[in-house]
Design a protein around this motif. Structure first.
Motif, PDB file in Angstrom:
ATOM      1  N   ILE A 174       0.864  -1.187   0.000  1.00 12.26           N
ATOM      2  CA  ILE A 174       0.000   0.000   0.000  1.00 12.26           C
ATOM      3  C   ILE A 174       0.900   1.235   0.000  1.00 12.26           C
ATOM      4  O   ILE A 174       1.830   1.336   0.802  1.00 12.26           O
ATOM      5  N   GLN A 175       0.632   2.150  -0.919  1.00 12.41           N
ATOM      6  CA  GLN A 175       1.419   3.385  -0.989  1.00 12.41           C
ATOM      7  C   GLN A 175       0.854   4.440  -0.034  1.00 12.41           C
ATOM      8  O   GLN A 175       1.587   5.062   0.694  1.00 12.41           O
ATOM      9  N   PHE A 176      -0.439   4.652  -0.100  1.00 11.64           N
ATOM     10  CA  PHE A 176      -1.100   5.498   0.890  1.00 11.64           C
ATOM     11  C   PHE A 176      -2.577   5.140   1.006  1.00 11.64           C
ATOM     12  O   PHE A 176      -3.114   4.431   0.149  1.00 11.64           O
ATOM     13  N   VAL A 177      -3.155   5.568   2.100  1.00  7.61           N
ATOM     14  CA  VAL A 177      -4.534   5.171   2.399  1.00  7.61           C
ATOM     15  C   VAL A 177      -5.412   6.413   2.458  1.00  7.61           C
ATOM     16  O   VAL A 177      -4.971   7.465   2.918  1.00  7.61           O
ATOM     17  N   SER A 178      -6.656   6.310   1.989  1.00  2.55           N
ATOM     18  CA  SER A 178      -7.570   7.431   2.196  1.00  2.55           C
ATOM     19  C   SER A 178      -8.967   6.920   2.542  1.00  2.55           C
ATOM     20  O   SER A 178      -9.370   5.836   2.124  1.00  2.55           O
ATOM     21  N   ILE A 179      -9.659   7.733   3.344  1.00  7.69           N
ATOM     22  CA  ILE A 179     -11.034   7.423   3.734  1.00  7.69           C
ATOM     23  C   ILE A 179     -11.909   8.557   3.228  1.00  7.69           C
ATOM     24  O   ILE A 179     -11.624   9.728   3.494  1.00  7.69           O
ATOM     25  N   ASN A 180     -12.948   8.229   2.471  1.00  9.56           N
ATOM     26  CA  ASN A 180     -13.867   9.257   1.958  1.00  9.56           C
ATOM     27  C   ASN A 180     -15.241   9.043   2.562  1.00  9.56           C
ATOM     28  O   ASN A 180     -15.659   7.898   2.767  1.00  9.56           O
ATOM     29  N   SER A 181     -15.945  10.145   2.802  1.00 10.34           N
ATOM     30  CA  SER A 181     -17.324  10.003   3.284  1.00 10.34           C
ATOM     31  C   SER A 181     -18.175  11.162   2.782  1.00 10.34           C
ATOM     32  O   SER A 181     -17.799  12.320   2.913  1.00 10.34           O
ATOM     33  N   ARG A 211     -11.654   3.044   9.729  1.00 14.58           N
ATOM     34  CA  ARG A 211     -10.563   3.636  10.535  1.00 14.58           C
ATOM     35  C   ARG A 211      -9.621   2.543  11.025  1.00 14.58           C
ATOM     36  O   ARG A 211      -8.404   2.712  11.034  1.00 14.58           O
ATOM     37  N   MET A 248      -7.436   1.453   8.233  1.00 16.32           N
ATOM     38  CA  MET A 248      -6.455   2.506   7.960  1.00 16.32           C
ATOM     39  C   MET A 248      -5.350   2.481   9.018  1.00 16.32           C
ATOM     40  O   MET A 248      -4.160   2.488   8.684  1.00 16.32           O
TER      41      MET A 248
END
Lengths: 174, 518
Positions: free
Chosen positions: B447-454, B486, B489
């Motif tokens: 994984i290069q980076f993680v994002s959470i969208n809402s 979360r 993540m």
């Protein structure tokens, strides 16, 4: 051979819920508004040009309709910019960087130092006027920046960039 | 010892094979042929101008000489460049020096090499050479390309690079191991037939139609033929006769299948995958024989997918995604067709101790996904469709929108039912699809980076969408609980930052679990 799926204890992990978010500089709202004004002027020029070249649109009805639509668009733009900027914040931790953005669709992005390929510091013309800067963080495989922390004071941005690169070097050695 | 000698040999700067000139000549002919074809068609089909200064024959001759001459001029730097191009190895680096006036030196650290490609077209076969491409994750194009190298030298270079990268040792060490093959997957003629039958024929038909439209436009523009008029006339004739319509449909289906079969044959003829100690060695090709070597640790994401037919034929296409993939370019992709379901597991075991969806608890997405997709995506499309159809069909146009809405809601329900994910200490796996199936399997370390969208809709229900960015294709898990998002993540970040500590912590838990179970 029996395969066991291990239970991971959430409380043992460093959590993003207890992060102390640091808001970006308030002056960035002025920068964002100036950018929006520039776009608005460009849109206005396009509308005026369209009226200028096409005679059939040169009627009071069209002037009024497009004037009202343009006004609403500009106002909505200012409102959305303000709401979006207000929610932008970042957090620099020992092992990773986090950035929060968005008002309608909220996003939290996180990248660990060992995954960073390179970091760049950018200053646009409006940002230079207010002594602000943007840090762009790049990871592998993407030509565009992955995380963009906007609205940082120039000296803070420099410090963050140096810290990120130092931490990157440390994690690379581990 | 043999590899050590090879390494010593490769330490000396090498030139490409002189067969390169033959390849350049072929390139000149190939590149100028399309221009020549245009001149020849113009010679035969366009009427002669009355005020022409020179004869048509002379004009064609000048045009041919001009096309060839122009292409030769374009390729002069490459012809001269042959004498200034060298490649060699030095400790952990592969070095390429080129340039006539300005010198370019490319240094590729061996451990950064993602994949090595060897390919052999008919000219290579005649001259006993092949081309080599070496990819790292640094840029979209290949870092090193050698157009013509003697096959023995190329294979030597590949073996040395492969062994050097897997052992990650100083090459002067004489204890180099030779590549050891463990398993292999081969495609037989019956497998090729199954692949051809289960190809996406709609896509092939669409490609053929687009190609024909392009050619019709060319005929209209350059040859002044009323191609669209002919097409319209033929269309009217077909519409008026059921027998002709059936014949046209039959021939369309036959040609589509034939072209799909040819595509399969070109792509997968003599396809063979060898699973070696360091990675995958893939070989295939009909007109052009290609070999690709990809290291296990450079596979960022494992995907396997099957369309409706392939799913029922127990077939799938496994896609090993690396950072060197360049968009949809097939040449840069590593795709392995599997003709039996049982072939998937051995491939996964090269990366994981087991599939998370098999050994861990399966989790599903939230049912509100169906409502969200139906309201915010399905409904606007249905309204647009109804509105457009209403122009011609009046109120009956609403039927089209309603039918679409029902179909869309059903597909979303199927998608919801089929979507599930699971994670272990090694990685995360997600399975989704509507009529077909698609699996994504990702190791935490890739994984290069993680994002959470809402969105507000999700926030109201305490949901979120998790995006795991890999540098190739992203793994997206929509509509999971905010807590779950979360947690994943946090875990993904901890796995990358505190990998060794976390692993020992998990080992402790594992050992205590074992003690307790005893």
């Amino acid at each position: 051979m029996s395969i066991v799926h291990l239970q991971i204890q959430p409380e043992q992990l460093p959590s993003i819920e207890h992060i102390e978010w640091k808001a970006i500089d308030k002056k960035y709202l002025t920068v964002a508004n100036l950018v929006w004004i520039t776009y608005s002027i460009a849109i206005l020029c396009a509308i005026v040009f369209t009226f200028f070249v096409s005679e059939k649109w040169q009627t009071t009805n069209w002037y009024l309709t497009s004037g009202i639509a343009y006004f609403i668009l500009v106002v909505i733009g200012f409102i959305l910019t303000k709401k979006d900027i207000r929610n932008r914040a970042y957090a620099i931790r020992e092992r990773d960087v986090l950035f929060r953005k968005g008002w309608w669709k909220q996003t939290i992005q996180a990248v660990t130092y060992n995954k960073i390929q390179h970091v760049s510091l950018n200053k646009g013309p409006y940002e230079r006027m207010f002594r602000l800067a943007t840090i762009k963080i790049y990871t592998a495989g993407n030509s565009l920046s992955d995380i963009k922390i906007t609205g940082l004071q120039e000296d803070v941005a420099e410090q963050i960039k140096t810290f990120i690169l130092q931490q990157h070097a440390v994690t690379e050695q581990l | 010892m043999q590899l050590q000698n090879s390494y010593n040999f490769l330490e000396t700067p090498q030139r490409q094979s002189p067969a390169l000139f033959l390849h350049l000549l072929w390139k000149i002919v190939r590149h100028s042929s399309s221009l020549l074809l245009f001149f020849i068609i113009a010679y035969f089909f366009l009427p002669e101008k009355e005020d022409a200064v020179i004869s048509r024959e002379k004009l064609l001759l000048y045009q041919t000489v001009g096309a060839f001459g122009g292409m030769i001029v374009v390729h002069i730097p490459k012809i001269v460049g042959f004498f200034f191009h060298r490649y060699w190895m030095n400790n952990h680096e592969l070095i390429v020096r080129s340039g006539i006036l300005s010198k370019n030196i490319i240094v590729i650290p061996i451990d950064k090499i993602q994949s090595i490609h060897l390919s052999q077209n008919f000219l290579h076969k005649v001259t006993n050479t092949c081309s080599i491409k070496v990819d790292t994750a640094g840029s979209e194009s290949s870092e090193m390309t050698l157009d013509a190298v003697q096959i023995s030298k190329a294979e030597l270079l590949r073996d040395v690079l492969t062994n050097a990268s897997v052992n990650n040792i100083i090459l002067e060490d004489t204890t180099l191991t030779t590549t050891k093959q463990t398993k292999s997957i081969v495609l037989y003629p019956f497998d090729l037939l199954k692949l051809a039958i289960s190809e996406n024929h709609f896509k092939t038909a669409a490609l053929i139609i687009l190609f024909l439209i392009g050619k019709m436009q060319d005929a209209k523009d350059y040859l002044k033929i009323d191609s669209y008029g002919y097409a319209e006339k033929a269309g009217t004739e077909v519409a008026n006769s059921i027998t002709t319509l059936i014949w046209v449909l039959f021939w369309t289906a036959f040609i589509t299948f034939l072209i799909s079969a040819i595509r399969v044959l070109i792509r997968y003829y003599q396809f063979e995958v060898k699973i070696e100690t360091a990675g995958f060695q893939i070989r295939w090709g009909l007109t052009e024989v290609k070999q690709k070597f990809i290291r296990f640790e450079k596979v960022a994401l494992i995907e396997w997918h099957a369309n409706f037919f392939r799913k029922h034929l127990n077939m799938s296409l496994i896609h090993l995604r690396t950072l060197t993939e360049n968009g949809g370019e097939e040449d840069t992709q590593v795709q392995i067709p599997l003709t039996q379901k049982e072939q998937i597991e051995p491939l996964i075991y090269e990366f994981f101790t087991g599939s998370p969806l098999v050994i861990a608890a399966k989790k599903s997405i939230h049912p509100s996904y169906i409502l969200f997709q139906s309201i915010f995506i399905g409904l606007p499309i249905a309204l647009i469709l109804s509105g457009t159809a209403a122009i011609w069909l009046s109120w009956n146009g609403l039927i089209i929108g309603t039918v679409f809405m029902v179909y869309f809601s059903i597909t979303m329900r199927v998608f919801f039912k089929k979507t599930c994910f699971a994670y272990t200490r090694e990685g995360i796996e997600i399975s989704k699809g509507i009529w077909g199936i698609r699996h994504q399997l990702l190791h935490w370390k890739h994984i290069q980076f993680v994002s959470i969208n809402s969105s507000p809709f999700q926030r109201k229900r305490q949901l979120c969408t998790l995006q795991l960015h890999t540098g190739t294709e992203d793994v997206v898990i929509p509509f999971i609980s905010a807590n779950e998002g979360r947690f994943i993540m946090n875990y993904a970040l901890a796995k990358q930052s505190f990998m060794s500590q976390l692993n020992s912590l998990e080992d402790e838990i594992y050992q205590s679990n074992q003690r307790l179970s005893r």
